[in-house]
Design an enzyme around this catalytic site. Structure first.
Site, PDB file in Angstrom:
ATOM      1  N   SER A  14       0.837  -1.215   0.000  1.00 58.38           N
ATOM      2  CA  SER A  14       0.000   0.000   0.000  1.00 58.38           C
ATOM      3  C   SER A  14       0.865   1.255   0.000  1.00 58.38           C
ATOM      4  CB  SER A  14      -0.878   0.033   1.256  1.00 58.38           C
ATOM      5  OG  SER A  14      -1.899  -0.898   1.167  1.00 58.38           O
ATOM      6  N   ARG A  58     -14.155  -6.075 -11.110  1.00 61.67           N
ATOM      7  CA  ARG A  58     -14.292  -5.448  -9.780  1.00 61.67           C
ATOM      8  C   ARG A  58     -14.938  -4.075  -9.951  1.00 61.67           C
ATOM      9  NH1 ARG A  58      -8.747  -6.063  -6.653  1.00 61.67           N
ATOM     10  NH2 ARG A  58     -10.046  -5.221  -4.981  1.00 61.67           N
ATOM     11  N   ASP A  65      -7.477  -7.309   4.643  1.00 60.93           N
ATOM     12  CA  ASP A  65      -6.575  -8.168   3.860  1.00 60.93           C
ATOM     13  C   ASP A  65      -6.074  -9.371   4.666  1.00 60.93           C
ATOM     14  OD1 ASP A  65      -6.883  -6.504   1.704  1.00 60.93           O
ATOM     15  OD2 ASP A  65      -5.052  -5.375   2.085  1.00 60.93           O
TER      16      ASP A  65
HETATM   17  C1  S3P Z   1      -5.744  -0.870  -0.093  1.00 53.22           C
HETATM   18  C2  S3P Z   1      -6.984  -0.774   0.459  1.00 53.22           C
HETATM   19  C3  S3P Z   1      -7.860  -1.920   0.656  1.00 53.22           C
HETATM   20  C4  S3P Z   1      -7.081  -3.225   0.600  1.00 53.22           C
HETATM   21  C5  S3P Z   1      -6.143  -3.299  -0.571  1.00 53.22           C
HETATM   22  C6  S3P Z   1      -5.144  -2.164  -0.515  1.00 53.22           C
HETATM   23  C7  S3P Z   1      -4.937   0.360  -0.262  1.00 53.22           C
HETATM   24  O1  S3P Z   1      -8.838  -1.937  -0.363  1.00 53.22           O
HETATM   25  O2  S3P Z   1      -7.969  -4.326   0.571  1.00 53.22           O
HETATM   26  O3  S3P Z   1      -5.433  -4.517  -0.570  1.00 53.22           O
HETATM   27  O4  S3P Z   1      -3.717   0.258  -0.487  1.00 53.22           O
HETATM   28  O5  S3P Z   1      -5.528   1.439  -0.167  1.00 53.22           O
HETATM   29  P1  S3P Z   1     -10.173  -1.026  -0.293  1.00 53.22           P
HETATM   30  O6  S3P Z   1      -9.752   0.377  -0.274  1.00 53.22           O
HETATM   31  O7  S3P Z   1     -10.939  -1.370  -1.508  1.00 53.22           O
HETATM   32  O8  S3P Z   1     -10.859  -1.442   0.966  1.00 53.22           O
END
Ligand code: S3P
Length: 428
Positions: free
Chosen positions: A20, A119, A315
């Site tokens: 992230s 998605r 996650d």
């Molecule tokens: C993420 C946010 C999450 C997470 C993804 C990474 C991010 O998704 O599940 O693996 O880096 O901002 P969502 O924002 O759709 O919840």
């Protein structure tokens, strides 16, 4: 990949950089006015999808073993790509980059692999259209997206779902908008974008769940070090906790409060995790972790996780499901509908694969219930090409009777290249 029952985990590891944070470092450094250096950038395939898209947009990026040099083009220096941008399997790339593309005075097509093209994208398209971007979707909601940007205006947006990707997308678009963009989150999601925008010199304020950013901000280049990925660490923490006589030291893991719920839940269940050398780096809390085996048997009650905490361990639910089978009282997860629209339908993948391993599990539309103290039997696991399912069931394979086979195990490269090698280097 064939996984056999293991005895113990022992050793120490450094893990790939946080996925992230790495996406955001690449995007934000590209928006800055000059050269940034990023150390510890994730080696994951997803983060390379972000780098490739940025290169197509005219950003020069040099990669050496552990350092990335990004020549930021500032907000106005991107050029129209010659072909569609390919986000691969990465929802973060598509959703966050779209915020930047919405600010560009040209049209860009963004696409991805089959999973990503199924998605939902309305969640970013709705606010970006409100800001003035023109976006065409496929079948009313999906990628490929055709984004014609420019002339954005600030909005006040109440997010209907808790999503850090959507929040970040709007924050990036807000950098191109006239006025102050104000976002309110239903519950706090990971806040890496806010912390990093602040680090790169943007005017950004956060008051409880309301974030305000200023369209006039200029971003300054930075030297930035990415911590180890807590979501990757979760698999090794689980293996060490579950296998007897185990001890593992993990170097420099990001323990941001909006990401560390997995550790807090495990500590509550009786896990033995020590924080060593904890400190703050670029606004992000970081720590070495020392994990030792322990019984997840602190009490007989079923642990129920629902409501706000879900966004902070979304996650980690696949590996929590494996851990749940070894608790005393079992685990119930609710309010996790978002899991159905990740890289795979993760609720389905967890339920089907646990049943294949002889585990009793009840499925709900928004989660599942798993009894504790269950014996796992090795099975053929369908990873559904989903990296977190493949890694969670690899750990299940370490505690199962007889061998486990993970189908399409290469998908672990999406977030954790080298996962199997690192795991086997500490497995006895
Ligand atoms: C993420 C946010 C999450 C997470 C993804 C990474 C991010 O998704 O599940 O693996 O880096 O901002 P969502 O924002 O759709 O919840």
């Amino acid at each position: 990949m064939i996984i056999s029952r293991a005895k113990s985990i022992r050793g120490e590891l450094s893990l790939p950089g946080d996925k992230s944070i790495s996406h955001r470092a690449a995007l934000i450094a590209s928006l800055a006015d000059g050269r940034s250096e990023i150390e510890g950038f994730a080696s994951s395939k997803d983060c390379h999808s972000t780098l490739n898209c940025l290169r197509e947009l005219g950003v020069s990026i040099k990669e050496t073993k552990n350092k990335l040099t990004i020549n930021g083009v500032n907000k106005k220096g991107f050029s129209k790509p010659n072909k569609a941008l390919d986000a691969g399997n990465s929802g973060s790339t598509m959703r966050m980059l779209s915020g930047i593309l919405a600010g560009q005075p040209f049209t860009t097509e963004v696409t991805g692999d089959d999973s990503l093209c199924h998605r939902p994208m309305k969640r970013i398209v709705t606010p970006l259209r409100q800001m003035g971007a023109n976006i065409q979707t496929t079948n009313n909601d999906f990628a490929p997206l055709l984004i014609s940007g420019g002339n954005l205006h600030a909005i006040k947006y109440d997010m209907p779902i808790a999503s850090a990707q959507v929040k970040s997308c709007i924050l990036f678009a807000g950098l191109f908008a006239e006025g102050s963009t104000i976002i309110s989150e239903p519950t706090q999601t990971r806040n890496h974008t806010e912390l990093m925008l602040n680090e790169f010199g943007t005017n950004i304020t956060v008051k409880s769940n309301i974030i305000t950013t200023d369209g006039q901000s200029t971003l300054h280049p930075c030297s930035y070090t990415v911590p180890g990925d807590i979501s990757s660490a979760a698999f090794l923490i689980a293996a060490t906790t579950l296998l007897p006589n185990s001890e593992l030291f993990l170097h420099s893991i990001g323990i941001n409060p909006t990401r560390r719920a997995i550790i807090d839940v495990l500590l509550q269940l009786g896990a033995n995790i020590e924080f060593i050398n904890s400190h703050i780096q670029h606004g992000e809390p970081i720590s070495d972790l020392l994990i030792r085996s322990s019984e997840l048997a602190s009490n007989d009650n079923t642990c129920t996780l629902q409501g706000n905490i879900i966004a902070n361990l979304i996650d980690e639910v696949p590996i929590l499901a494996i851990l749940a089978t070894q608790t005393k009282g079992g685990l119930i997860i609710r309010d996790a509908n978002e899991l159905r629209i990740k890289e795979s339908d993760r609720i389905r993948a967890i339920v089907d694969n646990l049943r294949a391993m002889n585990v009793e599990v009840e499925e709900y539309p928004d989660g599942f219930a798993i009894n504790g103290q269950q014996k796992l039997i090795g099975a053929k696991i369908d990873s559904m090409n989903d990296h977190r399912i493949a890694m969670a069931f690899t750990i299940a394979g370490l505690i199962a009777m007889s061998e486990t086979e993970i189908i399409n195990s290469d998908c672990v490269d999406i977030s954790f290249p080298g996962f199997f090698n690192k795991l086997s280097s500490v497995t006895i």
